[in-house]
Design a protein around this motif. Sequence first.
Motif, mmCIF file in Angstrom:
data_model
loop_
_atom_site.group_PDB
_atom_site.id
_atom_site.type_symbol
_atom_site.label_atom_id
_atom_site.label_comp_id
_atom_site.label_asym_id
_atom_site.label_seq_id
_atom_site.Cartn_x
_atom_site.Cartn_y
_atom_site.Cartn_z
ATOM 1 N N LYS A 40 45.023 41.356 37.254
ATOM 2 C CA LYS A 40 44.619 39.969 37.005
ATOM 3 C C LYS A 40 45.456 39.016 37.849
ATOM 4 C CE LYS A 40 44.181 36.366 33.542
ATOM 5 N NZ LYS A 40 44.085 36.030 32.120
ATOM 6 N N THR A 41 46.759 39.226 37.891
ATOM 7 C CA THR A 41 47.649 38.330 38.646
ATOM 8 C C THR A 41 47.335 38.371 40.135
ATOM 9 O OG1 THR A 41 49.374 38.629 37.001
ATOM 10 C CG2 THR A 41 50.066 37.795 39.143
ATOM 11 N N GLU A 42 47.152 39.569 40.668
ATOM 12 C CA GLU A 42 46.826 39.697 42.093
ATOM 13 C C GLU A 42 45.486 39.041 42.398
ATOM 14 O OE1 GLU A 42 49.029 43.962 43.006
ATOM 15 O OE2 GLU A 42 47.022 43.959 42.109
ATOM 16 N N TRP A 43 44.513 39.260 41.528
ATOM 17 C CA TRP A 43 43.191 38.675 41.719
ATOM 18 C C TRP A 43 43.255 37.156 41.617
ATOM 19 C CZ3 TRP A 43 39.028 39.444 44.118
ATOM 20 C CH2 TRP A 43 37.830 38.833 43.769
ATOM 21 N N ALA A 44 44.029 36.642 40.660
ATOM 22 C CA ALA A 44 44.153 35.187 40.487
ATOM 23 C C ALA A 44 44.692 34.543 41.761
ATOM 24 C CB ALA A 44 45.045 34.869 39.295
ATOM 25 N N ASP A 45 45.653 35.184 42.409
ATOM 26 C CA ASP A 45 46.187 34.653 43.673
ATOM 27 C C ASP A 45 45.102 34.579 44.739
ATOM 28 O OD1 ASP A 45 48.717 34.430 42.536
ATOM 29 O OD2 ASP A 45 49.470 36.289 43.425
ATOM 30 N N MET A 46 44.238 35.569 44.787
ATOM 31 C CA MET A 46 43.146 35.576 45.759
ATOM 32 C C MET A 46 42.100 34.509 45.432
ATOM 33 S SD MET A 46 42.692 39.666 46.294
ATOM 34 C CE MET A 46 41.320 39.527 47.418
ATOM 35 N N VAL A 47 41.836 34.323 44.150
ATOM 36 C CA VAL A 47 40.835 33.344 43.712
ATOM 37 C C VAL A 47 41.235 31.928 44.124
ATOM 38 C CG1 VAL A 47 39.789 32.280 41.663
ATOM 39 C CG2 VAL A 47 39.921 34.763 41.846
ATOM 40 N N VAL A 48 42.520 31.620 44.060
ATOM 41 C CA VAL A 48 43.002 30.298 44.481
ATOM 42 C C VAL A 48 42.571 30.021 45.917
ATOM 43 C CG1 VAL A 48 45.065 28.933 44.995
ATOM 44 C CG2 VAL A 48 44.940 30.242 42.871
ATOM 45 N N GLY A 49 42.786 30.993 46.798
ATOM 46 C CA GLY A 49 42.392 30.826 48.198
ATOM 47 C C GLY A 49 40.895 30.736 48.387
ATOM 48 N N MET A 50 40.154 31.565 47.660
ATOM 49 C CA MET A 50 38.692 31.552 47.796
ATOM 50 C C MET A 50 38.116 30.214 47.346
ATOM 51 S SD MET A 50 37.434 35.414 46.767
ATOM 52 C CE MET A 50 38.099 35.387 45.129
ATOM 53 N N MET A 51 38.490 29.792 46.155
ATOM 54 C CA MET A 51 37.911 28.558 45.615
ATOM 55 C C MET A 51 38.404 27.315 46.352
ATOM 56 S SD MET A 51 37.435 29.007 41.572
ATOM 57 C CE MET A 51 36.493 30.327 40.867
ATOM 58 N N GLY A 52 39.551 27.440 47.006
ATOM 59 C CA GLY A 52 40.080 26.311 47.763
ATOM 60 C C GLY A 52 39.428 26.142 49.123
ATOM 61 N N ASN A 53 38.628 27.115 49.533
ATOM 62 C CA ASN A 53 37.993 27.059 50.844
ATOM 63 C C ASN A 53 36.528 26.652 50.679
ATOM 64 O OD1 ASN A 53 36.741 27.664 53.333
ATOM 65 N ND2 ASN A 53 38.361 29.139 53.796
ATOM 66 N N PRO A 54 36.137 25.499 51.234
ATOM 67 C CA PRO A 54 34.758 25.025 51.063
ATOM 68 C C PRO A 54 33.706 25.926 51.717
ATOM 69 C CG PRO A 54 35.947 23.616 52.596
ATOM 70 C CD PRO A 54 36.949 24.572 52.016
ATOM 71 N N LYS A 55 34.137 26.838 52.603
ATOM 72 C CA LYS A 55 33.185 27.745 53.248
ATOM 73 C C LYS A 55 32.950 29.018 52.421
ATOM 74 C CE LYS A 55 32.783 27.884 57.692
ATOM 75 N NZ LYS A 55 33.075 28.240 59.101
ATOM 76 N N PHE A 56 33.651 29.162 51.307
ATOM 77 C CA PHE A 56 33.391 30.254 50.365
ATOM 78 C C PHE A 56 32.369 29.715 49.374
ATOM 79 C CE2 PHE A 56 34.186 32.425 46.323
ATOM 80 C CZ PHE A 56 34.062 33.741 46.723
ATOM 81 N N VAL A 57 31.114 30.173 49.497
ATOM 82 C CA VAL A 57 30.021 29.572 48.729
ATOM 83 C C VAL A 57 29.155 30.647 48.083
ATOM 84 C CG1 VAL A 57 27.960 28.103 48.884
ATOM 85 C CG2 VAL A 57 29.951 27.613 50.321
ATOM 86 N N ASN A 58 28.861 30.446 46.808
ATOM 87 C CA ASN A 58 27.879 31.271 46.120
ATOM 88 C C ASN A 58 26.535 30.583 46.331
ATOM 89 O OD1 ASN A 58 26.193 32.547 44.275
ATOM 90 N ND2 ASN A 58 27.901 33.022 42.919
ATOM 91 N N ASP A 59 25.746 31.128 47.246
ATOM 92 C CA ASP A 59 24.473 30.494 47.610
ATOM 93 C C ASP A 59 23.411 30.646 46.529
ATOM 94 O OD1 ASP A 59 25.315 29.706 50.280
ATOM 95 O OD2 ASP A 59 25.218 31.825 50.795
#
Length: 109
Positions: A40-59
Amino acid sequence: MSLYQKLTKVMDDRDVEGYVALIHEDAEIIFHKSGNKFTKTEWADMVVGMMGNPKFVNDASRCVYENDEILVSHDFMSYPDDTKEAVMLVCMLKDGQIIRMETGATPLA
C-alpha cells in the motif's frame, strides 16, 4: 455508493488521500505485465505522481462486475508518454477496501 463508484470519483477528482483510503493496509498490488508487486505504501507513492500529472487520464471506465468480494473494471487509459492502454482491473475486497489489486494492460495503437 459502491467501491467502483468511490474509486471512479477519487480518480476523477485526483483525490490521492481518498484513493489511498480505499486500499487495505495489507494490500498487495500486482502489475500483470511486469509481475511487479507493491505494498500500500509503495503504491501510494506512485499514485501521488500519477494523479499529479495531467497527462495521466482515465479516458473511459466501466464496471464489469462488483460484489462484496471482488471488483472487475475495464478502463481506457492515456499516459504521460502519450501511449494508451486498455486496462483490466481486478480487485479482491476485504472490509470494503481493496486487499489485492491486479492489472492487465493491452497497448492501443
